[in-house]
Design a protein around this motif. Structure first.
Motif, PDB file in Angstrom:
ATOM      1  N   TRP A  69      -0.374 -11.742  -4.436  1.00 62.54           N
ATOM      2  CA  TRP A  69       0.956 -11.186  -4.664  1.00 62.54           C
ATOM      3  C   TRP A  69       1.011  -9.710  -4.273  1.00 62.54           C
ATOM      4  CZ3 TRP A  69       2.412  -7.408  -8.307  1.00 62.54           C
ATOM      5  CH2 TRP A  69       3.777  -7.131  -8.285  1.00 62.54           C
ATOM      6  N   PHE A  74       3.108 -16.467  -3.152  1.00 61.89           N
ATOM      7  CA  PHE A  74       3.617 -15.755  -4.319  1.00 61.89           C
ATOM      8  C   PHE A  74       4.509 -14.605  -3.872  1.00 61.89           C
ATOM      9  CE2 PHE A  74      -0.488 -17.572  -5.434  1.00 61.89           C
ATOM     10  CZ  PHE A  74      -0.080 -18.402  -6.475  1.00 61.89           C
ATOM     11  N   GLU A 129       5.912 -11.428  -9.176  1.00 57.76           N
ATOM     12  CA  GLU A 129       4.707 -11.019  -9.897  1.00 57.76           C
ATOM     13  C   GLU A 129       4.212 -12.135 -10.806  1.00 57.76           C
ATOM     14  OE1 GLU A 129       3.008  -7.299 -12.550  1.00 57.76           O
ATOM     15  OE2 GLU A 129       5.148  -7.422 -12.100  1.00 57.76           O
TER      16      GLU A 129
END
Length: 106
Positions: A96, A80, A83
């Motif tokens: 993240w 990731f 966001e």
């Protein structure tokens, strides 16, 4: 790229169970799940990491979620880099944030 059998076997269990599952069936499944997770050697590939993130559950699952997180982070690339949307799994958000924090360190 291929996905190792150990990763496929672990992913077949589905999401990590909640710590609140205190059934006997849950205990047996937890033991199998723990063995399957520990059978996966680091590092994982990017493809394996993308598959593994689907295995996060709603809580720490007695520490297994942390083991899974570190396994996912062993991939060459972060899973990731943007966001996650509101309401995403807390472990996805945590991955993240940890990626974002590495950028701040540079």
């Amino acid at each position: 790229m291929t996905v190792r059998d150990e990763v496929r076997v672990f992913c077949e269990f589905g999401p990590l169970p909640s710590e609140e599952d205190d059934s006997e069936e849950g205990d047996e499944a937890f033991e199998q799940l723990e063995l399957a997770l520990h059978a996966i050697e680091k590092p994982v590939t990017d493809e394996e990491a993308r598959l593994l993130v689907g295995s996060f559950g709603v809580d720490e699952c007695f520490g297994l979620a942390w083991t899974l997180l570190h396994l996912v982070e062993s991939a060459p690339s972060p899973v990731f880099t943007t966001e996650p949307p509101p309401g995403s799994n807390e472990w996805i958000i945590r991955l993240w944030r940890r990626y974002r924090n590495t950028l701040a360190d540079q």
